[in-house]
Write a protein that holds these residues in place. Structure first.
Motif, PDB file in Angstrom:
ATOM      1  N   GLU A   1       0.809  -1.213   0.000  1.00 36.47           N
ATOM      2  CA  GLU A   1       0.000   0.000   0.000  1.00 36.47           C
ATOM      3  C   GLU A   1       0.846   1.269   0.000  1.00 36.47           C
ATOM      4  OE1 GLU A   1      -2.527   1.435   3.597  1.00 36.47           O
ATOM      5  OE2 GLU A   1      -3.711  -0.045   2.483  1.00 36.47           O
ATOM      6  N   ILE A   2       0.382   2.274  -0.745  1.00 35.11           N
ATOM      7  CA  ILE A   2       1.010   3.594  -0.732  1.00 35.11           C
ATOM      8  C   ILE A   2       0.277   4.415   0.328  1.00 35.11           C
ATOM      9  CG2 ILE A   2       1.382   5.706  -2.056  1.00 35.11           C
ATOM     10  CD1 ILE A   2       1.597   3.853  -4.523  1.00 35.11           C
ATOM     11  N   PRO A   3       0.983   4.945   1.309  1.00 36.10           N
ATOM     12  CA  PRO A   3       0.324   5.671   2.399  1.00 36.10           C
ATOM     13  C   PRO A   3      -0.455   6.885   1.906  1.00 36.10           C
ATOM     14  CG  PRO A   3       2.651   5.291   2.886  1.00 36.10           C
ATOM     15  CD  PRO A   3       2.430   4.904   1.466  1.00 36.10           C
ATOM     16  N   GLY A   4      -1.602   7.113   2.508  1.00 37.52           N
ATOM     17  CA  GLY A   4      -2.403   8.286   2.198  1.00 37.52           C
ATOM     18  C   GLY A   4      -3.627   7.957   1.362  1.00 37.52           C
ATOM     19  N   THR A   5      -4.533   8.908   1.297  1.00 36.66           N
ATOM     20  CA  THR A   5      -5.783   8.744   0.565  1.00 36.66           C
ATOM     21  C   THR A   5      -5.816   9.684  -0.622  1.00 36.66           C
ATOM     22  OG1 THR A   5      -6.920   8.151   2.615  1.00 36.66           O
ATOM     23  CG2 THR A   5      -8.302   8.843   0.769  1.00 36.66           C
ATOM     24  N   SER A   6      -6.113   9.125  -1.796  1.00 31.45           N
ATOM     25  CA  SER A   6      -6.286   9.919  -3.013  1.00 31.45           C
ATOM     26  C   SER A   6      -7.773  10.198  -3.206  1.00 31.45           C
ATOM     27  CB  SER A   6      -5.755   9.147  -4.233  1.00 31.45           C
ATOM     28  OG  SER A   6      -4.368   8.965  -4.137  1.00 31.45           O
ATOM     29  N   PHE A   7      -8.080  11.282  -3.920  1.00 33.07           N
ATOM     30  CA  PHE A   7      -9.465  11.671  -4.177  1.00 33.07           C
ATOM     31  C   PHE A   7      -9.660  11.926  -5.658  1.00 33.07           C
ATOM     32  CE2 PHE A   7      -8.629  12.739   0.194  1.00 33.07           C
ATOM     33  CZ  PHE A   7      -9.780  12.356   0.850  1.00 33.07           C
ATOM     34  N   ALA A   8     -10.806  11.476  -6.196  1.00 31.14           N
ATOM     35  CA  ALA A   8     -11.170  11.722  -7.589  1.00 31.14           C
ATOM     36  C   ALA A   8     -12.530  12.410  -7.610  1.00 31.14           C
ATOM     37  CB  ALA A   8     -11.227  10.413  -8.367  1.00 31.14           C
ATOM     38  N   GLN A   9     -12.668  13.404  -8.467  1.00 27.34           N
ATOM     39  CA  GLN A   9     -13.905  14.170  -8.589  1.00 27.34           C
ATOM     40  C   GLN A   9     -14.609  13.794  -9.892  1.00 27.34           C
ATOM     41  OE1 GLN A   9     -14.446  16.282  -5.911  1.00 27.34           O
ATOM     42  NE2 GLN A   9     -12.474  15.487  -5.215  1.00 27.34           N
ATOM     43  N   GLY A  10     -15.929  13.766  -9.865  1.00 24.32           N
ATOM     44  CA  GLY A  10     -16.727  13.515 -11.050  1.00 24.32           C
ATOM     45  C   GLY A  10     -18.049  12.873 -10.671  1.00 24.32           C
ATOM     46  N   LYS A  11     -19.063  13.081 -11.488  1.00 24.18           N
ATOM     47  CA  LYS A  11     -20.385  12.530 -11.192  1.00 24.18           C
ATOM     48  C   LYS A  11     -20.471  11.076 -11.641  1.00 24.18           C
ATOM     49  CE  LYS A  11     -22.824  16.893 -11.389  1.00 24.18           C
ATOM     50  NZ  LYS A  11     -23.263  16.979 -10.030  1.00 24.18           N
ATOM     51  N   LEU A  12     -21.026  10.242 -10.754  1.00 27.00           N
ATOM     52  CA  LEU A  12     -21.265   8.839 -11.077  1.00 27.00           C
ATOM     53  C   LEU A  12     -22.357   8.303 -10.180  1.00 27.00           C
ATOM     54  CD1 LEU A  12     -18.638   6.454  -9.571  1.00 27.00           C
ATOM     55  CD2 LEU A  12     -18.458   8.879  -9.163  1.00 27.00           C
ATOM     56  N   ARG A  13     -22.822   7.105 -10.509  1.00 28.70           N
ATOM     57  CA  ARG A  13     -23.816   6.413  -9.700  1.00 28.70           C
ATOM     58  C   ARG A  13     -23.188   5.096  -9.264  1.00 28.70           C
ATOM     59  NH1 ARG A  13     -28.739   8.526  -9.779  1.00 28.70           N
ATOM     60  NH2 ARG A  13     -29.892   6.588  -9.533  1.00 28.70           N
ATOM     61  N   VAL A  14     -23.321   4.775  -7.975  1.00 28.52           N
ATOM     62  CA  VAL A  14     -22.759   3.541  -7.435  1.00 28.52           C
ATOM     63  C   VAL A  14     -23.863   2.752  -6.738  1.00 28.52           C
ATOM     64  CG1 VAL A  14     -20.414   4.415  -7.211  1.00 28.52           C
ATOM     65  CG2 VAL A  14     -22.008   4.705  -5.314  1.00 28.52           C
ATOM     66  N   ALA A  15     -23.584   1.475  -6.495  1.00 21.87           N
ATOM     67  CA  ALA A  15     -24.567   0.600  -5.864  1.00 21.87           C
ATOM     68  C   ALA A  15     -23.839  -0.557  -5.190  1.00 21.87           C
ATOM     69  CB  ALA A  15     -25.524   0.064  -6.932  1.00 21.87           C
ATOM     70  N   ALA A  16     -24.588  -1.301  -4.385  1.00 21.45           N
ATOM     71  CA  ALA A  16     -24.026  -2.518  -3.815  1.00 21.45           C
ATOM     72  C   ALA A  16     -23.562  -3.395  -4.976  1.00 21.45           C
ATOM     73  CB  ALA A  16     -25.087  -3.237  -2.985  1.00 21.45           C
ATOM     74  N   GLY A  17     -22.419  -4.018  -4.827  1.00 21.86           N
ATOM     75  CA  GLY A  17     -21.870  -4.848  -5.902  1.00 21.86           C
ATOM     76  C   GLY A  17     -20.898  -4.107  -6.803  1.00 21.86           C
ATOM     77  N   THR A  18     -20.605  -2.839  -6.515  1.00 22.97           N
ATOM     78  CA  THR A  18     -19.632  -2.059  -7.282  1.00 22.97           C
ATOM     79  C   THR A  18     -18.248  -2.663  -7.076  1.00 22.97           C
ATOM     80  OG1 THR A  18     -20.924  -0.029  -7.148  1.00 22.97           O
ATOM     81  CG2 THR A  18     -18.555   0.229  -7.511  1.00 22.97           C
TER      82      THR A  18
END
Length: 167
Positions: free
Chosen positions: A141-158
């Motif tokens: 693992e690379i330490p730290g949290t990355s963030f991505a911006q953009g509209k999407l729809r997610v659901a259980a099973g993603t």
């Protein structure tokens, strides 16, 4: 006294000129500090865009880019600890992964990478505008949290695909 001062200045100048090459050799360019890694979360950007759908799934592409001035690095597998948020409120949806988790790709300035977010069509979907995740290197693992911006729809099973070369 004037002759002694001129002689002293001349001697000092010769010593400095003669010492300059030795100083330059003592600090070669190769020993300068390396640039920070492009894999560190603060050193890259990520954007989410819609990708072509497949049978039974919506797909979104998360593209990571690094500006000049950062060292290339290697990534492997799917990002982990993926979380989705809408206007700052985190959803309860978590994501699994799919695909080859061992193939390494080079990431850095001029070498963008991407990964896939695959969402089932038949599940109850939630609109979000941000994904957070932890990148993986071949050694862990690379330490730290990355963030991505953009509209999407997610659901259980993603599920999240492995990092691949290209935008």
């Amino acid at each position: 006294m004037r002759t002694n001062r001129k002689t002293a200045i001349a001697l000092a100048a010769m010593l400095l000129v003669g010492a300059a090459p030795a100083v330059a050799q003592a600090t070669p360019v190769a020993e300068s500090a390396a640039a920070p890694s492009a894999c560190r979360p603060a050193n890259h950007t990520a954007k989410i865009t819609q990708a072509p759908a497949s049978a039974g799934h919506h797909h979104y592409r998360v593209t990571l880019t690094a500006p000049r001035g950062y060292d290339p690095c290697e990534l492997a597998g799917s990002p982990t600890d993926v979380r989705f948020s809408d206007r700052g409120s985190q959803t309860q949806i978590t994501a699994g992964h799919y695909g080859d988790q061992r193939t390494a790709v080079t990431f850095g300035p001029g070498s963008p990478v991407h990964f896939d977010i695959q969402v089932p069509n038949d599940a109850r979907q939630v609109s979000v505008d941000e994904a957070s995740f932890t990148l993986q290197a071949p050694a862990g693992e690379i330490p730290g949290t990355s963030f991505a911006q953009g509209k999407l729809r997610v659901a259980a099973g993603t599920v999240i695909g492995p990092v691949q070369q290209g935008a």
